[in-house]
Design an enzyme around this catalytic site. Sequence first.
Site, PDB file in Angstrom:
ATOM      1  CG  ASN A 140      -1.820   1.144   1.356  1.00  0.00           C
ATOM      2  OD1 ASN A 140      -1.414   2.279   1.091  1.00  0.00           O
ATOM      3  ND2 ASN A 140      -3.044   0.910   1.738  1.00  0.00           N
TER       4      ASN A 140
ATOM      5  CB  THR B  70      -9.449   1.378   7.447  1.00  0.00           C
ATOM      6  OG1 THR B  70      -9.089   2.003   6.218  1.00  0.00           O
ATOM      7  CG2 THR B  70     -10.768   0.671   7.291  1.00  0.00           C
TER       8      THR B  70
ATOM      9  NE  ARG C 232      -7.775  11.190   5.502  1.00  0.00           N
ATOM     10  CZ  ARG C 232      -8.226  10.608   6.604  1.00  0.00           C
ATOM     11  NH1 ARG C 232      -7.413   9.847   7.312  1.00  0.00           N
ATOM     12  NH2 ARG C 232      -9.457  10.778   6.995  1.00  0.00           N
TER      13      ARG C 232
ATOM     14  CG  HIS D 227      -8.335   3.874   1.091  1.00  0.00           C
ATOM     15  ND1 HIS D 227      -8.496   3.796   2.458  1.00  0.00           N
ATOM     16  CD2 HIS D 227      -9.562   4.181   0.604  1.00  0.00           C
ATOM     17  CE1 HIS D 227      -9.762   4.035   2.762  1.00  0.00           C
ATOM     18  NE2 HIS D 227     -10.418   4.287   1.654  1.00  0.00           N
TER      19      HIS D 227
ATOM     20  CD  GLU E  87      -7.748   0.009   1.762  1.00  0.00           C
ATOM     21  OE1 GLU E  87      -6.592  -0.424   1.583  1.00  0.00           O
ATOM     22  OE2 GLU E  87      -8.091   0.648   2.766  1.00  0.00           O
TER      23      GLU E  87
ATOM     24  CD  GLU F  27      -7.149  -6.305   3.234  1.00  0.00           C
ATOM     25  OE1 GLU F  27      -7.211  -6.085   1.997  1.00  0.00           O
ATOM     26  OE2 GLU F  27      -6.576  -5.540   4.044  1.00  0.00           O
TER      27      GLU F  27
ATOM     28  NE  ARG G  90      -9.502   8.241   4.338  1.00  0.00           N
ATOM     29  CZ  ARG G  90      -9.736   7.374   5.325  1.00  0.00           C
ATOM     30  NH1 ARG G  90      -8.984   6.315   5.480  1.00  0.00           N
ATOM     31  NH2 ARG G  90     -10.711   7.576   6.180  1.00  0.00           N
TER      32      ARG G  90
ATOM     33  CG  HIS H 229      -5.367  -1.906   9.397  1.00  0.00           C
ATOM     34  ND1 HIS H 229      -4.893  -1.257  10.491  1.00  0.00           N
ATOM     35  CD2 HIS H 229      -5.969  -0.971   8.629  1.00  0.00           C
ATOM     36  CE1 HIS H 229      -5.214   0.022  10.404  1.00  0.00           C
ATOM     37  NE2 HIS H 229      -5.858   0.227   9.281  1.00  0.00           N
TER      38      HIS H 229
ATOM     39  CG  HIS I   3       0.788   6.401   4.744  1.00  0.00           C
ATOM     40  ND1 HIS I   3      -0.075   7.441   5.030  1.00  0.00           N
ATOM     41  CD2 HIS I   3       0.201   5.282   5.220  1.00  0.00           C
ATOM     42  CE1 HIS I   3      -1.118   6.969   5.682  1.00  0.00           C
ATOM     43  NE2 HIS I   3      -0.984   5.658   5.814  1.00  0.00           N
TER      44      HIS I   3
HETATM   45  N1  PXP Z   1      -5.919  -3.187   4.442  1.00  0.00           N
HETATM   46  C1  PXP Z   1      -6.852  -2.221   4.600  1.00  0.00           C
HETATM   47  C2  PXP Z   1      -8.271  -2.559   4.314  1.00  0.00           C
HETATM   48  C3  PXP Z   1      -6.492  -0.923   5.002  1.00  0.00           C
HETATM   49  O1  PXP Z   1      -7.426   0.020   5.163  1.00  0.00           O
HETATM   50  C4  PXP Z   1      -5.128  -0.632   5.214  1.00  0.00           C
HETATM   51  C5  PXP Z   1      -4.706   0.750   5.587  1.00  0.00           C
HETATM   52  O2  PXP Z   1      -4.951   1.606   4.542  1.00  0.00           O
HETATM   53  C6  PXP Z   1      -4.197  -1.669   5.029  1.00  0.00           C
HETATM   54  C7  PXP Z   1      -4.621  -2.947   4.669  1.00  0.00           C
HETATM   55  C8  PXP Z   1      -2.731  -1.452   5.222  1.00  0.00           C
HETATM   56  O3  PXP Z   1      -2.514  -1.129   6.555  1.00  0.00           O
HETATM   57  P1  PXP Z   1      -1.094  -0.570   7.005  1.00  0.00           P
HETATM   58  O4  PXP Z   1      -0.885   0.707   6.246  1.00  0.00           O
HETATM   59  O5  PXP Z   1      -1.275  -0.369   8.474  1.00  0.00           O
HETATM   60  O6  PXP Z   1      -0.089  -1.614   6.660  1.00  0.00           O
END
Ligand code: PXP
Length: 244
Positions: free
Chosen positions: A9, A103, A51, A45, A72, A153, A47, A192, A12
């Site tokens: 992901n 999330t 953001r 994601h 996402e 997931e 959003r 997550h 960030h």
């Molecule tokens: N899965 C989902 C559904 C999420 O919302 C997120 C965070 O955006 C992640 C996985 C990845 O989480 P992390 O950034 O904490 O590794």
Amino acid sequence: MTPLRLSVNVDHVATLRNARGGHFPDPVEAARACLAAGADGITIHLREDRRHIRDTDATRMAAEPGLRLNFEMAATEEMVGIALGLRPAACCLVPEKRQELTTEGGLDLLRAGPDLGAAIRRLAGAGIEVSVFVEPDAAQIAAAARLGAQAVELHTGTYAEAAPQARPALLARLRAGAEAAAAHGLACHAGHGLDVTTVEGIAAIPQISEVSIGYFLVGAAVFEGLPAAVRRMREAIARGRAQH
Ligand code: PXP
């Protein structure tokens, strides 16, 4: 042994880029670096408040050759429309609140209105693999199958954030959830809050076929670089997989 995909992901990377309003660092370039270092796919994601990831990032990411995109999104009319335009390999439907930092938990499929089922059907009808982000709870997983999702997931945040001595019980719950998903014919993903330590227990669950990991990797990249962080995560996944 069943392979376990790592979807990185890169939200960030966009957070950092947006801090100065320019184009650097570019999430698409980060995605390329992750794939070159051994990631199997990329998650973003988009959003409602944009953001981090923006519409142009999503369009460019979807156009990248050889990139397995997991999009996402909240199951809103706007996002379903965008996803149908982007045609990613996969969509992961998540709950979204404006004030949350990230999330905060899985969807409550038992209280979902007809719109969620309709969104799943529209996305799946376009050939997109649809997963729903849920707690490792038997009733939620059964509901995911009833609603026509192809995958769940499982939310790993509670496990990942728990004290080490509390983790085995939470991992057992995730394992039971993964077994329930397989029994319903659903693919099982997880994500997550995972890092190189907590991913091992998840990778040891044989039904889990994909992990989605972002925050740790982008943070670790500050110290060791993104390719090295991705490689270290791959090694941790391989160690975990070897345990099952
Ligand atoms: N899965 C989902 C559904 C999420 O919302 C997120 C965070 O955006 C992640 C996985 C990845 O989480 P992390 O950034 O904490 O590794």
